[in-house]
Design an enzyme around this catalytic site. Structure first.
Site, short mmCIF file in Angstrom:
data_model
loop_
_atom_site.label_atom_id
_atom_site.label_comp_id
_atom_site.label_asym_id
_atom_site.label_seq_id
_atom_site.Cartn_x
_atom_site.Cartn_y
_atom_site.Cartn_z
N ARG A 135 0.83 -1.21 0.00
CA ARG A 135 0.00 0.00 0.00
C ARG A 135 0.87 1.26 0.00
O ARG A 135 0.64 2.20 -0.78
CB ARG A 135 -0.92 -0.04 1.22
N ASN A 186 1.56 9.87 6.12
CA ASN A 186 1.77 8.45 6.41
C ASN A 186 2.20 7.57 5.25
O ASN A 186 2.69 6.46 5.46
CB ASN A 186 0.49 7.85 7.01
N TYR A 187 2.02 8.03 4.01
CA TYR A 187 2.22 7.12 2.89
C TYR A 187 3.26 7.54 1.86
O TYR A 187 3.79 6.70 1.15
CB TYR A 187 0.88 6.88 2.17
N LEU A 188 3.54 8.82 1.75
CA LEU A 188 4.39 9.27 0.66
C LEU A 188 5.84 9.37 1.05
O LEU A 188 6.18 9.96 2.07
CB LEU A 188 3.88 10.63 0.14
#
Length: 285
Positions: free
Chosen positions: A152, A279-281
Site C-alpha cells: 500500500r 503516512n504514505y508518501l
C-alpha cells in the site's frame, strides 16, 4: 492458478492488495465494533463479478477503516480515449495496469470460484482459508520486514511519482508553473490520485456551500473592479495609463489565483490529502 486452495487464495489476495492498495484487514468483534473489513476479511456480499463492453469486471462494496465506504469497479481500460478519460476521473473506477491483463483474467476466475460458483452464503468470507496474520507471515518468510502494508505504501509513493512526472512533457506545463498557486494545484491533483487510490476520504464540511458562495462573491468583486479599471484606462495616457495597466495586470493575477484556489477547494472537498502526505508518501519524491 495453483490447485492448492490456500496458495490460490494467498496469491489472489496479494494481487488485489498490490493492484488496488486496499488494506489487508483484521478480524474483529462486530458486536462491539463497526463492521469494517479489508481484503482478507471481505465477505461474498462485498463482491460482484460481472462484465461490460470491455471485458470482465469486479465490483467491491464494503466499509473500510474508520467506516469509510469503499466502492470500486475494477475493469479493463477501454480502447476509446474519451471513455478511458472519463474512467480516470471517476473515483469509483480502477483500470487494470498495463501488463496485468492476463493476471486479472485469472483473478476474476479465482474470485468467481470463491464467491458465486461456491456454495458459500453471502455472509461467508471470500478468503476462508486466509487471514492477515498468516498472509504477513508468508510475506516475512519471503523478505524480512515485508508486510501487506508495504504494498500500500509503495503504491501510494509510486502513484505520486508517476503523476508528478507527467509535468515533464505536459502540454500545459507553462500554465502549471505560472504561479505558486498553480504549482500547488498541480501537486494537489497528483496527491488527489493517491488519496483516491488509498480511499482517503472525509465528510464534506457543513460550511462548504457557504464557503463557495463567499468565493463566488469575492470573484464578482474582483471582476467588477477589473471592469472599472479597464474602462478607466481608456481615458488615461502616458504614465497614468501605465499605472492603470499595472493595476489591471495585478488584478488579473489575483482573479486567476482566486479561481485556481476555488478549483482546488471543490476537488478536494471530500478527500483527506493529509493522510497520504504524512503516512504514505516517500519524502524523497
Amino acid at each position: 492458478k495453483d490447485r492448492d486452495a490456500l496458495t490460490m487464495q494467498q496469491n489472489t489476495a496479494l494481487w488485489l492488495i498490490d493492484n488496488l492498495a486496499i488494506r489487508a484487514g483484521n478480524e474483529k468483534d462486530t458486536s462491539e465494533e463497526a463492521d469494517t473489513v479489508g481484503c482478507c476479511s471481505m465477505r461474498v456480499e462485498h463482491i460482484t463479478i460481472g462484465t461490460d463492453e470491455d471485458g470482465p469486471t469486479i465490483f467491491f462494496n464494503f466499509l473500510g477503516k474508520d467506516s469509510i465506504e469503499y466502492k470500486n469497479l475494477l475493469k479493463l481500460r477501454p480502447d476509446d480515449d474519451d471513455r478511458a478519460l472519463a474512467g480516470e476521473e471517476d473515483p469509483c473506477v480502477s483500470f487494470v495496469r498495463d501488463g496485468e491483463q492476463p493476471n486479472f483474467q485469472q483473478v476474476v476466475k479465482n474470485m468467481s470460484k470463491l464467491t458465486k460458483e461456491s456454495k458459500k452464503s453471502k455472509t461467508d468470507d471470500v478468503f476462508d482459508k486466509l487471514d492477515t496474520a498468516s498472509l504477513n507471515k508468508y510475506l516475512k518468510d519471503l523478505m524480512p520486514g515485508l508486510t501487506a502494508k508495504v504494498f500500500r505504501t509503495y503504491n501510494a509513493s509510486y502513484t505520486l511519482d508517476q503523476e508528478l512526472h507527467k509535468l515533464d512533457d505536459h502540454p500545459l506545463q507553462k500554465e502549471f508553473l505560472r504561479t505558486e498557486t498553480t504549482q500547488l494545484k498541480f501537486y494537489n491533483d497528483a496527491n488527489y490520485q493517491v488519496a483516491i487510490l488509498c480511499n482517503h476520504s472525509r465528510a464534506v464540511s457543513k460550511t462548504f456551500d457557504a464557503q463557495m458562495e463567499k468565493m463566488d462573491e469575492k470573484k464578482k468583486e474582483i471582476e467588477k473592479e477589473l471592469k472599472e479599471l479597464k474602462k478607466e484606462k481608456k481615458s488615461k495616457d502616458g504614465s497614468s495609463k501605465d499605472a492603470v495597466k499595472k493595476k489591471i495586470t495585478t488584478l488579473e493575477q489575483r482573479l486567476h489565483n482566486h479561481e485556481t484556489q476555488k478549483q482546488i477547494k471543490q476537488k478536494l472537498a471530500g478527500v483527506a490529502l493529509s493522510t497520504s502526505k504524512v503516512n504514505y508518501l516517500d519524502p524523497r519524491i
